[in-house]
Design an enzyme around this catalytic site. Sequence first.
Site, PDB file in Angstrom:
ATOM      1  N   ARG A   1      -0.694  -1.098  -1.659  1.00  0.00           N
ATOM      2  CA  ARG A   1      -0.759  -1.182   0.058  1.00  0.00           C
ATOM      3  C   ARG A   1      -2.487  -1.959  -0.056  1.00  0.00           C
ATOM      4  NH1 ARG A   1       2.236  -1.157   5.250  1.00  0.00           N
ATOM      5  NH2 ARG A   1       1.333  -0.717   6.628  1.00  0.00           N
TER       6      ARG A   1
ATOM      7  N   HIS B   1       5.055  -8.852   3.233  1.00  0.00           N
ATOM      8  CA  HIS B   1       5.143  -7.708   3.364  1.00  0.00           C
ATOM      9  C   HIS B   1       6.671  -7.443   2.467  1.00  0.00           C
ATOM     10  CE1 HIS B   1       5.935  -3.592   3.708  1.00  0.00           C
ATOM     11  NE2 HIS B   1       5.564  -3.097   5.348  1.00  0.00           N
TER      12      HIS B   1
ATOM     13  N   GLN C   1       9.543  -4.731   3.201  1.00  0.00           N
ATOM     14  CA  GLN C   1       9.992  -4.531   4.469  1.00  0.00           C
ATOM     15  C   GLN C   1      11.220  -5.539   4.834  1.00  0.00           C
ATOM     16  OE1 GLN C   1       9.055  -1.873   7.305  1.00  0.00           O
ATOM     17  NE2 GLN C   1      11.404  -2.979   7.521  1.00  0.00           N
TER      18      GLN C   1
ATOM     19  N   ASP D   1       7.554  -6.893  16.267  1.00  0.00           N
ATOM     20  CA  ASP D   1       7.024  -6.975  15.271  1.00  0.00           C
ATOM     21  C   ASP D   1       5.312  -6.778  16.858  1.00  0.00           C
ATOM     22  OD1 ASP D   1       5.166  -5.192  13.407  1.00  0.00           O
ATOM     23  OD2 ASP D   1       4.616  -7.271  12.084  1.00  0.00           O
TER      24      ASP D   1
ATOM     25  N   CYS E   1       9.860  -3.510  12.397  1.00  0.00           N
ATOM     26  CA  CYS E   1       9.338  -2.741  10.886  1.00  0.00           C
ATOM     27  C   CYS E   1       8.639  -1.757  11.370  1.00  0.00           C
ATOM     28  CB  CYS E   1       8.317  -3.527  10.055  1.00  0.00           C
ATOM     29  SG  CYS E   1       6.789  -4.554  11.075  1.00  0.00           S
TER      30      CYS E   1
ATOM     31  N   ARG F   1      13.744   1.343   3.271  1.00  0.00           N
ATOM     32  CA  ARG F   1      12.747   1.208   2.863  1.00  0.00           C
ATOM     33  C   ARG F   1      13.112   2.229   1.396  1.00  0.00           C
ATOM     34  NH1 ARG F   1       8.086  -0.797   4.850  1.00  0.00           N
ATOM     35  NH2 ARG F   1       7.332  -0.239   3.242  1.00  0.00           N
TER      36      ARG F   1
END
Length: 310
Positions: A108, A135, A138, A230, A270, A298
């Site tokens: 990440r 991402h 996600q 987001d 998210c 997730r």
Amino acid sequence: MAVNMKGKDLISIADLSLEEIYEIFDVAKSLKRKLYTGEEHHYLKGKTLGMIFSKPSTRTRISFETGIYQLGGYGMYFNQNDLQLGKSENIHDTAKVLSRYLDGIMIRTFSHQDVIDLAKYATIPVINGLTDLLHPCQVLSDLFTILEKRNKLQGLKLAYIGDGNNVAHSLLHGCSKVGMDIVVASPKGYEPKKEIVDNAIEIAKYMGSKVEIINDPFEAVKNADVVYTDVWASMGQEKEAEERRKVFKNYQVNLELIKHAKDDYLFMHCLPAHRGEEVIDEIIDSPNSIVFDEAENRLHVQKAIMVLIM
């Protein structure tokens, strides 16, 4: 397992076939059921996952660390000070060394090129846990959650309201791959990257779905099955936060906006959410909101990815 993904990297949803995406979903569903019923599922017994974090995270770290443990393996956490990655040791050498010790790497970080380079030189699978560009874990979890709630993906409409960021990019890839219509509404100058949009449009042609990039959030949410948002300023954009609040003020998901979506719309985010900015409490805490199902998934989807590639 119908599709063999052993040894494959997961860098972008655009790299996955439709069969591979649904294989991830099938395995995630099975692993979720096993966890809920208390059935042991140590498919990765004795395996070690290295987890490299240049960007800190609540959900990514906990879901991967818990996931590898539940699969019978072991997760090793490295922050940016633990490795010489890109500092006194180049990525080529780091990738070669880690490949001798580990069975998989999750990274990440900020630079998407770092993930591409790590995967290029590593001889073990690399999972993109987030970059400034994409991402994928996600969005695979998001699509799995929609599938759970609606029993289908093809033909649904998702409206994404806000910054054309890494989540928007992966949603463009993901929705177009599974045949969902996607409309992204962003202020002028904050739209998703053209090359990602062009790629999504090409993918969508095969599935007969639509990809639209517009500036009007009200137009975007019209008859939407899913409304997604987001944060307005992502990690690393803190200096722009005040300016972005002004630019995005008309892009808040609130009661006025949401009434243009379908009555049974699903709300997604998210997380972490900046309540009162991109979304109000009445929406994120409403019966239509599935943000915590999305967050939980997730764990299950990333476990599926690890099982399939490791």
